[in-house]
Design a protein around this motif. Structure first.
Motif, PDB file in Angstrom:
ATOM      1  N   PHE A 254       0.834  -1.202   0.000  1.00 15.15           N
ATOM      2  CA  PHE A 254       0.000   0.000   0.000  1.00 15.15           C
ATOM      3  C   PHE A 254       0.869   1.252   0.000  1.00 15.15           C
ATOM      4  CE2 PHE A 254      -2.465   3.233   2.306  1.00 15.15           C
ATOM      5  CZ  PHE A 254      -3.526   3.352   1.435  1.00 15.15           C
ATOM      6  N   ASN A 255       1.946   1.220   0.782  1.00 14.08           N
ATOM      7  CA  ASN A 255       2.856   2.357   0.850  1.00 14.08           C
ATOM      8  C   ASN A 255       3.527   2.599  -0.496  1.00 14.08           C
ATOM      9  OD1 ASN A 255       4.450   4.419   1.847  1.00 14.08           O
ATOM     10  ND2 ASN A 255       5.974   3.032   2.676  1.00 14.08           N
ATOM     11  N   GLN A 256       3.907   1.546  -1.193  1.00 13.36           N
ATOM     12  CA  GLN A 256       4.540   1.722  -2.497  1.00 13.36           C
ATOM     13  C   GLN A 256       3.566   2.298  -3.523  1.00 13.36           C
ATOM     14  OE1 GLN A 256       6.187  -2.118  -3.364  1.00 13.36           O
ATOM     15  NE2 GLN A 256       8.055  -1.715  -2.212  1.00 13.36           N
ATOM     16  N   VAL A 257       2.322   1.859  -3.491  1.00 16.56           N
ATOM     17  CA  VAL A 257       1.319   2.402  -4.402  1.00 16.56           C
ATOM     18  C   VAL A 257       1.078   3.877  -4.099  1.00 16.56           C
ATOM     19  CG1 VAL A 257      -1.119   2.284  -5.043  1.00 16.56           C
ATOM     20  CG2 VAL A 257       0.220   0.203  -4.856  1.00 16.56           C
ATOM     21  N   LEU A 258       0.957   4.197  -2.807  1.00 17.73           N
ATOM     22  CA  LEU A 258       0.744   5.583  -2.420  1.00 17.73           C
ATOM     23  C   LEU A 258       1.930   6.450  -2.821  1.00 17.73           C
ATOM     24  CD1 LEU A 258      -1.119   7.552  -0.931  1.00 17.73           C
ATOM     25  CD2 LEU A 258       0.122   6.999   1.155  1.00 17.73           C
ATOM     26  N   ASN A 259       3.120   5.923  -2.681  1.00 14.48           N
ATOM     27  CA  ASN A 259       4.319   6.654  -3.073  1.00 14.48           C
ATOM     28  C   ASN A 259       4.275   6.988  -4.561  1.00 14.48           C
ATOM     29  OD1 ASN A 259       6.855   7.772  -3.089  1.00 14.48           O
ATOM     30  ND2 ASN A 259       7.927   5.833  -2.935  1.00 14.48           N
ATOM     31  N   ALA A 260       3.864   6.035  -5.381  1.00  8.95           N
ATOM     32  CA  ALA A 260       3.783   6.289  -6.820  1.00  8.95           C
ATOM     33  C   ALA A 260       2.714   7.325  -7.151  1.00  8.95           C
ATOM     34  CB  ALA A 260       3.497   4.984  -7.549  1.00  8.95           C
TER      35      ALA A 260
ATOM     36  N   SER B  11       3.321  16.232 -11.606  1.00  2.00           N
ATOM     37  CA  SER B  11       2.479  16.936 -12.567  1.00  2.00           C
ATOM     38  C   SER B  11       2.033  18.298 -12.030  1.00  2.00           C
ATOM     39  CB  SER B  11       1.256  16.093 -12.926  1.00  2.00           C
ATOM     40  OG  SER B  11       0.435  15.923 -11.792  1.00  2.00           O
ATOM     41  N   ASN B  12       2.692  18.738 -10.962  1.00  2.00           N
ATOM     42  CA  ASN B  12       2.426  20.049 -10.352  1.00  2.00           C
ATOM     43  C   ASN B  12       0.974  20.164  -9.901  1.00  2.00           C
ATOM     44  OD1 ASN B  12       3.193  22.483  -9.351  1.00  2.00           O
ATOM     45  ND2 ASN B  12       3.049  23.580 -11.300  1.00  2.00           N
ATOM     46  N   ASN B  13       0.489  19.102  -9.248  1.00  2.00           N
ATOM     47  CA  ASN B  13      -0.876  19.065  -8.755  1.00  2.00           C
ATOM     48  C   ASN B  13      -0.854  18.679  -7.271  1.00  2.00           C
ATOM     49  OD1 ASN B  13      -3.607  18.925  -8.425  1.00  2.00           O
ATOM     50  ND2 ASN B  13      -3.957  17.373  -9.996  1.00  2.00           N
ATOM     51  N   PRO B  14      -0.415  19.604  -6.401  1.00  4.73           N
ATOM     52  CA  PRO B  14      -0.308  19.266  -4.973  1.00  4.73           C
ATOM     53  C   PRO B  14      -1.661  18.967  -4.332  1.00  4.73           C
ATOM     54  CG  PRO B  14       0.150  21.594  -5.316  1.00  4.73           C
ATOM     55  CD  PRO B  14       0.026  20.964  -6.666  1.00  4.73           C
ATOM     56  N   LYS B  15      -2.755  19.507  -4.895  1.00  5.51           N
ATOM     57  CA  LYS B  15      -4.076  19.223  -4.347  1.00  5.51           C
ATOM     58  C   LYS B  15      -4.400  17.731  -4.480  1.00  5.51           C
ATOM     59  CE  LYS B  15      -8.884  20.630  -4.465  1.00  5.51           C
ATOM     60  NZ  LYS B  15      -9.895  21.476  -5.067  1.00  5.51           N
ATOM     61  N   MET B  16      -4.060  17.146  -5.613  1.00  4.95           N
ATOM     62  CA  MET B  16      -4.300  15.714  -5.811  1.00  4.95           C
ATOM     63  C   MET B  16      -3.427  14.886  -4.872  1.00  4.95           C
ATOM     64  SD  MET B  16      -6.299  13.924  -7.501  1.00  4.95           S
ATOM     65  CE  MET B  16      -6.579  12.192  -7.491  1.00  4.95           C
ATOM     66  N   ALA B  17      -2.194  15.340  -4.648  1.00  8.81           N
ATOM     67  CA  ALA B  17      -1.322  14.643  -3.694  1.00  8.81           C
ATOM     68  C   ALA B  17      -1.939  14.667  -2.307  1.00  8.81           C
ATOM     69  CB  ALA B  17       0.061  15.285  -3.681  1.00  8.81           C
ATOM     70  N   GLY B  18      -2.511  15.792  -1.923  1.00 13.55           N
ATOM     71  CA  GLY B  18      -3.181  15.894  -0.631  1.00 13.55           C
ATOM     72  C   GLY B  18      -4.381  14.966  -0.540  1.00 13.55           C
ATOM     73  N   ILE B  19      -5.115  14.847  -1.638  1.00 12.96           N
ATOM     74  CA  ILE B  19      -6.272  13.945  -1.656  1.00 12.96           C
ATOM     75  C   ILE B  19      -5.819  12.497  -1.454  1.00 12.96           C
ATOM     76  CG2 ILE B  19      -8.072  12.979  -3.141  1.00 12.96           C
ATOM     77  CD1 ILE B  19      -8.368  15.832  -4.328  1.00 12.96           C
ATOM     78  N   TRP B  20      -4.748  12.091  -2.145  1.00 14.70           N
ATOM     79  CA  TRP B  20      -4.235  10.732  -1.988  1.00 14.70           C
ATOM     80  C   TRP B  20      -3.795  10.491  -0.546  1.00 14.70           C
ATOM     81  CZ3 TRP B  20      -5.795   7.327  -5.096  1.00 14.70           C
ATOM     82  CH2 TRP B  20      -5.874   7.539  -6.451  1.00 14.70           C
ATOM     83  N   LEU B  21      -3.107  11.461   0.028  1.00 17.37           N
ATOM     84  CA  LEU B  21      -2.633  11.302   1.404  1.00 17.37           C
ATOM     85  C   LEU B  21      -3.791  11.240   2.385  1.00 17.37           C
ATOM     86  CD1 LEU B  21       0.481  13.657   1.355  1.00 17.37           C
ATOM     87  CD2 LEU B  21       0.475  11.174   1.556  1.00 17.37           C
ATOM     88  N   GLN B  22      -4.826  12.044   2.173  1.00 16.02           N
ATOM     89  CA  GLN B  22      -5.984  12.015   3.061  1.00 16.02           C
ATOM     90  C   GLN B  22      -6.733  10.691   2.951  1.00 16.02           C
ATOM     91  OE1 GLN B  22      -8.310  15.453   2.132  1.00 16.02           O
ATOM     92  NE2 GLN B  22      -6.917  16.864   3.176  1.00 16.02           N
ATOM     93  N   GLN B  23      -6.851  10.162   1.751  1.00 16.62           N
ATOM     94  CA  GLN B  23      -7.555   8.902   1.575  1.00 16.62           C
ATOM     95  C   GLN B  23      -6.780   7.738   2.177  1.00 16.62           C
ATOM     96  OE1 GLN B  23      -8.526   8.435  -2.554  1.00 16.62           O
ATOM     97  NE2 GLN B  23     -10.266   9.838  -2.435  1.00 16.62           N
ATOM     98  N   SER B  24      -5.497   7.900   2.324  1.00 16.46           N
ATOM     99  CA  SER B  24      -4.681   6.804   2.890  1.00 16.46           C
ATOM    100  C   SER B  24      -4.784   6.743   4.406  1.00 16.46           C
ATOM    101  CB  SER B  24      -3.229   6.970   2.477  1.00 16.46           C
ATOM    102  OG  SER B  24      -2.655   8.080   3.131  1.00 16.46           O
ATOM    103  N   MET B  25      -5.296   7.784   5.024  1.00 20.95           N
ATOM    104  CA  MET B  25      -5.340   7.796   6.496  1.00 20.95           C
ATOM    105  C   MET B  25      -6.464   6.959   7.029  1.00 20.95           C
ATOM    106  SD  MET B  25      -2.900   9.499   7.528  1.00 20.95           S
ATOM    107  CE  MET B  25      -1.653  10.508   6.829  1.00 20.95           C
TER     108      MET B  25
END
Length: 124
Positions: free
Chosen positions: A96-102, A110-124
């Motif tokens: 799961f950590n490797q998938v999240l890392n990718a 892709s200069n989309n920090p909002k999407m990175a935040g969404i991925w991180l929030q969904q992982s919690m």
């Protein structure tokens, strides 16, 4: 003041564009690709072999335990079973950590920090 802030942001983008342009100027060679892959794979390989060596050392020491209650095979079976259970329980979080890392890396790349935040929030 707002104009100064805009200039600072533009300078950062110019530096990023310059770094990207420098990377594009380098010719592609198989040798350079192999060197890059090896430099990434070496720490993983060392970690893997150290983990295997640790499990083998544990098994070899546990297999030599002699006492009056149980045979060495019993202790060895218990040690190997515990190693197996730990590995089975450890694999899903690591995967799961490797998938999240990718996914986060792709979003940041892709200069989309909002999407990175969404991925991180969904992982919690």
């Amino acid at each position: 003041d707002d104009d100064d802030d805009d200039d600072d942001d533009g300078g950062g983008e110019d530096e990023a564009e310059q770094a990207a342009a420098d990377d594009e100027d380098k010719p592609f060679t198989i040798k350079s690709e192999i060197v890059e892959m090896a430099s990434l794979a070496l720490p993983l390989a060392i970690s893997f072999f150290c983990r295997m060596g640790m499990a083998s050392t544990d098994s070899s020491f546990v297999g030599h335990i002699h006492d009056g209650q149980n045979k060495p095979e019993t202790y060895l079976a218990a040690a190997v079973l515990s190693d197996m259970v730990v590995n089975v329980l450890m694999v899903p979080p690591l995967a799961f950590n490797q998938v999240l890392n990718a996914l986060v890396g792709q979003a940041i790349g892709s200069n989309n920090p909002k999407m990175a935040g969404i991925w991180l929030q969904q992982s919690m």
